[in-house]
Design a protein around this motif. Sequence first.
Motif: not given
Lengths: 384, 134, 343
Positions: A122-123, A125-127, B3, B67-69
């Motif tokens: 998930s991290d 993916s966010a990155a 972030w 899903p993302p965080r």
Amino acid sequence: MAGRVYIVGAGATKVGEHWDRSLRELAVEALLSAVKDAGIDKRDVEALYVGNMMSGMLQGQEHLGALVATWAGIPGAAACKIEAACGSGGVAVHQAYLAVASGLYDCVAVVGVEKMTDALPSDASAALATAEDQEYVVFTGATFVSLNALLYRLYLDRYGVKQEKVAAFPVHCHKMAVNNPYAQFRRAVTLEEVMASPLVADPLRLLECAPIGDGAAALILCSERYLKRNPRDELVEVAGTAVATDVLSAHERRDPLAVAALRRAVEAATRRAGVEVADIDVLEVHDAFSILGVLSLEARGEGWRLVEEGQLEPGGKIPTNTMGGLKARGHPVGATGVYQVFDLVVQLRGEAGANQVEGAELGMAQNFGGVASTVAVNVLRRAR
Amino acid sequence: MVWVESAPRAWREGTRRYRLIGGKCPSCGGLVYPHRQVCPYCGREGLEAVALPRRGRVVTYAVVRNPPRGFEGREPYVIAVVELEGGARVLAQLTDVRPEDVRVGMEVEAVFRRYREQSPSGVIEYGVKFRPAI
Amino acid sequence: MKFTATVGVAGYGAYVPAFRIKGEEISRVWGDAAPVREKSVPGPDEDSLTMAYEAAREALEMAGVRPEEVGAVLVGSESPPYAVKPSATVVAEALGVTPRVVAADLEFACRAGTTAMILVAGLVASGAIRHGLAIGADNAQARPGDELDYTAGAGAAAFLLSGDRSRLLAVLEHAYSFVTDTPDFWRREGESFPRHAHRFTGEPAYFRHVVSAARGLMEEAGLKPSDFDYVVFHQPNVRFPLRAAQLLGFREEQVKLGLLAGEIGNTYAAASLIGLARVLDHAKPGQRILVVSFGSGAGSDAISLVTTEVVGSRKSSLERLLARRAYVDYALYAKQKALLRVA
């Protein structure tokens, strides 16, 4: 007039889950392997470009230029990180070319590196999603995969193509990767397996998406002057290079399926190389997702039909991703553009073994940042 | 995810997100969301800020299952490109609809919804989503 | 209280989420008989603030008033998304009525919506502002399995009050508030769910306050139950408002139109106001309506209105919102109400 630029060394790590090796260790391993391949003294390297996207987010580590130079034993080199999302590697090659072609440096190294498995999916993916507009796209909960799924549905809807036709692209890539020792997945998959894999972001299925992995690839570029002092037999020239951008978010483009940056970069790179697209013997496309692979081929005809007819295989009309592409060789994002060039070097030197494209003289690597928001195209020519 | 938690960022974008404030190019007539300084199509500076129409149609959509965080616990949810009356395209979530009931061409209308929390104790960010027109 | 200057409803809006859970589904999980047939369930991205906005935007559009002409936004709710930080500013910003506006949140359990209405009406009648928005909105919270879990619903209603006679769909005549210190229902700071005093919430709380406020208004205004075409009570369930009507001498026909608890549950601060919106959607010119709220803690507001000749020319989306019903089971209900912790 730009000076000629040659690739005299290439090295890479296998792409995969390198639990025991850090980002810097991967980068150093690839760089030293390229130096060894070039047969030069690493202290000749005057400048170093590190292609990487996510070190700041996943390792909390920036300043990769000095870090990698230090760990590779070449402190003092003019070094910096080049970032253009998943296109970082291709753009780093472009920048390294400019550094040599300008006449300022005679010997330059480029390393593409990404270490993705340090983070939870998930991290990661966010990155990856930082490639897109944070305030108006990522804000909505869109993942990078889902943005590509938007294009995919648009393509299927507009052309009335069945998903199976597009999903055949990864089948081709896996078949190619079987013979690539550097590939993350050295196993074939069937279309049935692809279509039965879980939905990640409908309509995209898991086996249509490039995997998460770690890896580093490196090249040594040098000038004609340097080559005269350090002659070698197997030579590859960077014949043409170009970078182009498009409107960042695909939904804002006049036609989201046009992949305009790719057309612009291909046109500029081939013009600079003095070649035609039809002359390309080996092609590397940015198949982070099946749909991107197919869209990248549209300039050469209906992408999915070329796949179906086997035209992407060695011996086909347009041998493509002959070492497995992003899907099966692997896609450590900031390293990918360098891996693509590495794979072309292998082909142009005639070292591709079972996957060798006979008589390959010209290769082209297409590396995307974002949903083709940045496209780096590098054209390579076999030289003697 | 965000972030770095940032109240100023949420505040700065608030009005454009809440009221669908787009930009209209005086030169090429291009309509973009959100409003910005320069037209991405022709480079003209000084776009006019306009409240965009609240109805439109789904051009394409995708279902987010990983899903993302910041969006955990909401999956599966749908993101879509919506073409508003007048032609501006907006990327947004669809809401009040099951993924399997979404269709390309579906008529939708804007609603005001919660998008994400910067953290469990952080600022809540709101914005426009689209629901099937009722 | 009598409004000496003209003030009335120029526009109104109601909001009910798309989802419903059946009473029998809650019974399946927790075992007791459900006092309502079904209740409204918010989507996972809804809270009292988003619902307040939807209702308010509709009220504003119906009134044909420009956002910058709105002088007050009061949001009555007991379930604001922030413990500290007003919902009213977000609603006002999204509507475009900021920054020259009196905006604040009001909390008085289920009564805050009608109290917002009385306060805004006062501002309008005094001439301090031309138009103002009074909103009641709640995403009611209940401990899973508690009696309240069977009824705690979600919804909002908003009223654009104005002094411009030509715009008015209904004119406010009288208001009467009845308030005492009665601890029948409460939630302490930091607690996720409210507590209540069981049967104590009936006679000494709901019935005493509702009946007293309604009687007070009728006595002060010289009106009797038969003078009203419709009466809307706070509706924590179906039984209480019917019983209140009986105690006051209203016939069931006067109550029925504005009684939605059986379909949407108890929408707390929105409950009596959604009922009023329903009545206005169907009322004819010259009809008199009595609204009586109740909020634990405790207090009731009674407000009487008379419709103008233009009532019915504009209707809210309430019927369409009531018609769209996506049923969820208790698992999805728990997911959407954020009763399942995932992060």
